[in-house]
Design a protein around this motif. Structure first.
Motif, mmCIF file in Angstrom:
data_model
loop_
_atom_site.group_PDB
_atom_site.id
_atom_site.type_symbol
_atom_site.label_atom_id
_atom_site.label_comp_id
_atom_site.label_asym_id
_atom_site.label_seq_id
_atom_site.Cartn_x
_atom_site.Cartn_y
_atom_site.Cartn_z
ATOM 1 N N GLY A 41 41.513 3.812 3.992
ATOM 2 C CA GLY A 41 42.871 3.355 4.307
ATOM 3 C C GLY A 41 42.840 2.377 5.474
ATOM 4 O O GLY A 41 41.766 2.028 5.998
ATOM 5 N N ASP A 42 44.011 1.923 5.881
ATOM 6 C CA ASP A 42 44.080 0.926 6.941
ATOM 7 C C ASP A 42 43.642 1.520 8.283
ATOM 8 O O ASP A 42 44.136 2.577 8.686
ATOM 9 N N GLY A 95 49.295 7.389 -4.723
ATOM 10 C CA GLY A 95 47.895 7.418 -5.147
ATOM 11 C C GLY A 95 47.262 8.800 -5.045
ATOM 12 O O GLY A 95 46.765 9.345 -6.045
ATOM 13 N N PRO A 96 47.292 9.395 -3.842
ATOM 14 C CA PRO A 96 46.663 10.711 -3.697
ATOM 15 C C PRO A 96 47.330 11.773 -4.585
ATOM 16 O O PRO A 96 46.650 12.669 -5.096
ATOM 17 N N GLY A 138 42.517 1.220 0.017
ATOM 18 C CA GLY A 138 43.055 2.584 -0.130
ATOM 19 C C GLY A 138 42.665 3.263 -1.435
ATOM 20 O O GLY A 138 42.384 4.466 -1.454
ATOM 21 N N VAL A 139 42.615 2.508 -2.530
ATOM 22 C CA VAL A 139 42.303 3.109 -3.843
ATOM 23 C C VAL A 139 40.847 3.584 -3.905
ATOM 24 O O VAL A 139 40.504 4.458 -4.700
ATOM 25 N N HIS A 187 38.865 -4.786 5.136
ATOM 26 C CA HIS A 187 38.476 -3.868 4.055
ATOM 27 C C HIS A 187 37.080 -4.215 3.529
ATOM 28 O O HIS A 187 36.271 -3.321 3.257
ATOM 29 N N GLY A 209 46.862 -0.020 -6.346
ATOM 30 C CA GLY A 209 47.501 1.029 -5.550
ATOM 31 C C GLY A 209 49.008 1.064 -5.779
ATOM 32 O O GLY A 209 49.627 2.128 -5.827
ATOM 33 N N SER A 263 43.887 -2.023 -3.043
ATOM 34 C CA SER A 263 44.774 -1.352 -2.082
ATOM 35 C C SER A 263 46.201 -1.377 -2.605
ATOM 36 O O SER A 263 46.439 -1.673 -3.777
ATOM 37 N N GLY A 264 47.158 -1.092 -1.719
ATOM 38 C CA GLY A 264 48.554 -1.060 -2.134
ATOM 39 C C GLY A 264 49.120 -2.452 -2.390
ATOM 40 O O GLY A 264 50.056 -2.619 -3.159
ATOM 41 N N GLY A 265 48.545 -3.453 -1.746
ATOM 42 C CA GLY A 265 49.073 -4.803 -1.889
ATOM 43 C C GLY A 265 48.102 -5.766 -2.545
ATOM 44 O O GLY A 265 48.467 -6.898 -2.868
ATOM 45 N N SER A 289 46.270 11.212 -8.311
ATOM 46 C CA SER A 289 44.868 11.591 -8.536
ATOM 47 C C SER A 289 44.685 13.106 -8.449
ATOM 48 O O SER A 289 43.839 13.677 -9.135
ATOM 49 N N ASN A 316 39.901 7.207 -4.151
ATOM 50 C CA ASN A 316 40.026 7.952 -5.413
ATOM 51 C C ASN A 316 38.659 8.511 -5.829
ATOM 52 O O ASN A 316 37.710 7.755 -6.062
ATOM 53 N N ASP A 359 51.392 4.040 -7.021
ATOM 54 C CA ASP A 359 52.611 4.426 -6.293
ATOM 55 C C ASP A 359 53.830 4.420 -7.220
ATOM 56 O O ASP A 359 54.694 5.288 -7.129
ATOM 57 N N HIS A 417 43.329 -9.079 7.120
ATOM 58 C CA HIS A 417 43.278 -7.656 6.767
ATOM 59 C C HIS A 417 42.256 -7.374 5.650
ATOM 60 O O HIS A 417 41.543 -6.369 5.688
HETATM 61 O O1 KG4 Z 1 44.406 -0.075 1.970
HETATM 62 P P1 KG4 Z 1 45.653 0.738 2.031
HETATM 63 O O2 KG4 Z 1 45.656 1.942 2.935
HETATM 64 O O3 KG4 Z 1 46.876 -0.138 2.435
HETATM 65 C C1 KG4 Z 1 47.055 -1.432 1.987
HETATM 66 O O4 KG4 Z 1 46.404 -2.343 2.547
HETATM 67 O O5 KG4 Z 1 47.808 -1.576 0.998
HETATM 68 O O6 KG4 Z 1 45.982 1.198 0.535
HETATM 69 C C2 KG4 Z 1 47.065 2.027 0.239
HETATM 70 C C3 KG4 Z 1 47.103 2.275 -1.253
HETATM 71 C C4 KG4 Z 1 48.380 2.975 -1.692
HETATM 72 O O7 KG4 Z 1 48.920 2.291 -2.813
HETATM 73 C C5 KG4 Z 1 47.890 4.370 -2.088
HETATM 74 O O8 KG4 Z 1 48.676 4.990 -3.079
HETATM 75 C C6 KG4 Z 1 46.501 4.066 -2.574
HETATM 76 O O9 KG4 Z 1 46.006 3.107 -1.651
HETATM 77 N N1 KG4 Z 1 45.658 5.282 -2.582
HETATM 78 C C7 KG4 Z 1 45.100 5.800 -3.698
HETATM 79 C C8 KG4 Z 1 44.435 6.989 -3.308
HETATM 80 N N2 KG4 Z 1 44.588 7.133 -1.947
HETATM 81 C C9 KG4 Z 1 45.339 6.071 -1.525
HETATM 82 N N3 KG4 Z 1 45.125 5.378 -4.965
HETATM 83 C C10 KG4 Z 1 44.492 6.130 -5.893
HETATM 84 N N4 KG4 Z 1 43.844 7.282 -5.600
HETATM 85 C C11 KG4 Z 1 43.786 7.750 -4.331
HETATM 86 N N5 KG4 Z 1 43.158 8.882 -4.061
#
Ligand code: KG4
Ligand code: ZN
Length: 355
Positions: A323-324, A191-192, A291-292, A119, A174, A147-149, A195, A295, A178, A115
């Motif tokens: 995002g994913d 995250g969204p 995902g981050v 990215h 991320g 990202s989230g993880g 921000s 931002n 959250d 994964h």
């Molecule tokens: O890559 P992703 O879609 O999934 C994973 O592989 O984890 O990342 C998701 C993460 C979540 O923690 C979400 O809150 C964060 O990305 N995220 C953001 C924003 N949009 C999504 N964090 C900060 N600012 C944003 N605008």
């Protein structure tokens, strides 16, 4: 070569078909994404069992829709690329078992994709980006995946080769977004939301810690920052009852400033450590993904840096690829083909890219 990408590692079911030729910009024929955020929002985070069930319901209709949108038939597909890890095991298995069934039934080779390597290549899905992928003068690159993880820095000799430079010792960036959102009773994913509120707040109001910023290594830590936000919240006076909540609420102006100050601390660490990696390695290209990377403030700060340092080039994924999604999974397989048979393919929830 038509690559069918399949992604189900967390809470997005996604299928893509990518037309790939080494010498040309990859051509995305179709991309479908079915997001589960509404399903998980009421639980404040992803529930693995629910995620797997929803992937199972969504995946075949999405596959059919993607083929129709791409105007292609199963016999036009040359390779099936599937995320086999890291991620939630029950979620991964839906994509992996679907990919194996298709591989067997359609007589098409299959390829496991990490994964994170998806990215890493996601900035190259954008039109015009391919000229950078193929020109030696832009490499090596430093790649930040947030990202989230995951929150990691890699040195990339080229688009297929990533070497770990540093990673988070506790929470991912991320995940910190959250968790702060949860403390502020903002909906998932945070995250969204954080921000959005940060845009209305003053980032100088609270001086939150910048963990490991002064350390020479390229590791991250966000758990202490998150706890600092919690302590600040506990000390913040409550002014009124929030509608339909028994919680005493803090003033929205304070909420906005907490978000802005937390975001500023997180971004300062992410940007500074990436720049440190660039200086240590002599990289000329900065890749930011995950995902981050959606931002807007983070994107702006990286843009400001390359404006000041003319020898650096910045590549960010388009917002739809932050995002994913399965497009990045198809591309990661296409640039580094390693065909397998369906019976040697399996999900691996803890597959770390650097092992
Ligand atoms: O890559 P992703 O879609 O999934 C994973 O592989 O984890 O990342 C998701 C993460 C979540 O923690 C979400 O809150 C964060 O990305 N995220 C953001 C924003 N949009 C999504 N964090 C900060 N600012 C944003 N605008
Ligand atoms: Zn991801």
């Amino acid at each position: 070569m038509h690559v069918l990408g399949i992604e189900t590692s967390c809470d997005e079911t996604s299928i893509a078909i990518l037309d790939y030729r080494v010498s040309r910009q990859p051509n995305l024929k179709a991309l479908t994404v079915s997001s589960q955020t509404k399903l998980h929002a009421r639980w404040g985070g992803v529930v693995p069992e629910l995620a797997a069930r929803r992937h199972t319901e969504a995946i075949i209709p999405l596959l059919q829709k993607t083929l129709v949108e791409a105007h292609l038939l199963p016999q036009d597909i040359d390779l099936i690329a599937v995320t086999t890890g890291p991620g939630l095991i029950t979620a991964l298995q839906v994509g992996v078992e679907t990919a194996k069934a298709l591989s067997l039934a359609w007589h098409i080779p299959i390829q496991s994709v990490n994964h994170i390597s998806g990215h890493l290549v996601s900035p190259f899905l954008t039109k015009g980006a391919w000229r950078i992928a193929n020109k030696v003068k832009y490499w090596p690159a430093v790649a930040l995946v947030a990202s989230g993880g995951h929150t990691e820095l890699y040195l990339m000799k080229n688009i297929t080769h990533a070497q770990l430079l540093g990673k988070t010792l506790d929470d991912a960036a991320g995940e910190a977004f959250d968790k702060v959102a949860k403390m502020l009773h903002l909906p998932y994913p945070g995250g969204p939301q954080v921000s959005r509120l940060a845009q209305k707040g003053n980032p100088l109001t609270f001086n939150f810690p910048r963990p490991l910023l002064k350390h020479k290594n390229l590791d991250f830590s966000f758990a202490g920052l998150k706890t600092a936000v919690l302590y600040t919240l506990q000390k913040t006076p409550r002014t009124h009852y929030e509608s339909n909540s028994k919680m005493l609420s803090i003033r929205s102006v304070t909420k906005n400033s907490i978000c802005a100050s937390f975001q500023a601390a997180t971004i300062e660490v992410l940007v500074s450590k990436t720049l440190r990696a660039v200086n240590q390695t002599g990289a000329r290209l900065i890749l930011v993904s995950g995902g981050v990377s959606a931002n807007l403030e983070l994107r702006q700060q990286f843009k400001n840096i390359v404006r000041k340092h003319k020898h650096l080039t910045l590549m960010l994924p388009e917002l739809k690829y932050t995002g994913d999604n399965a497009a990045m999974i198809a591309l990661a397989a296409a640039v580094k083909p390693k065909l397998q048979s369906w019976n040697s393919t399996q999900a691996n929830a803890n597959w770390e890219l650097w092992t």
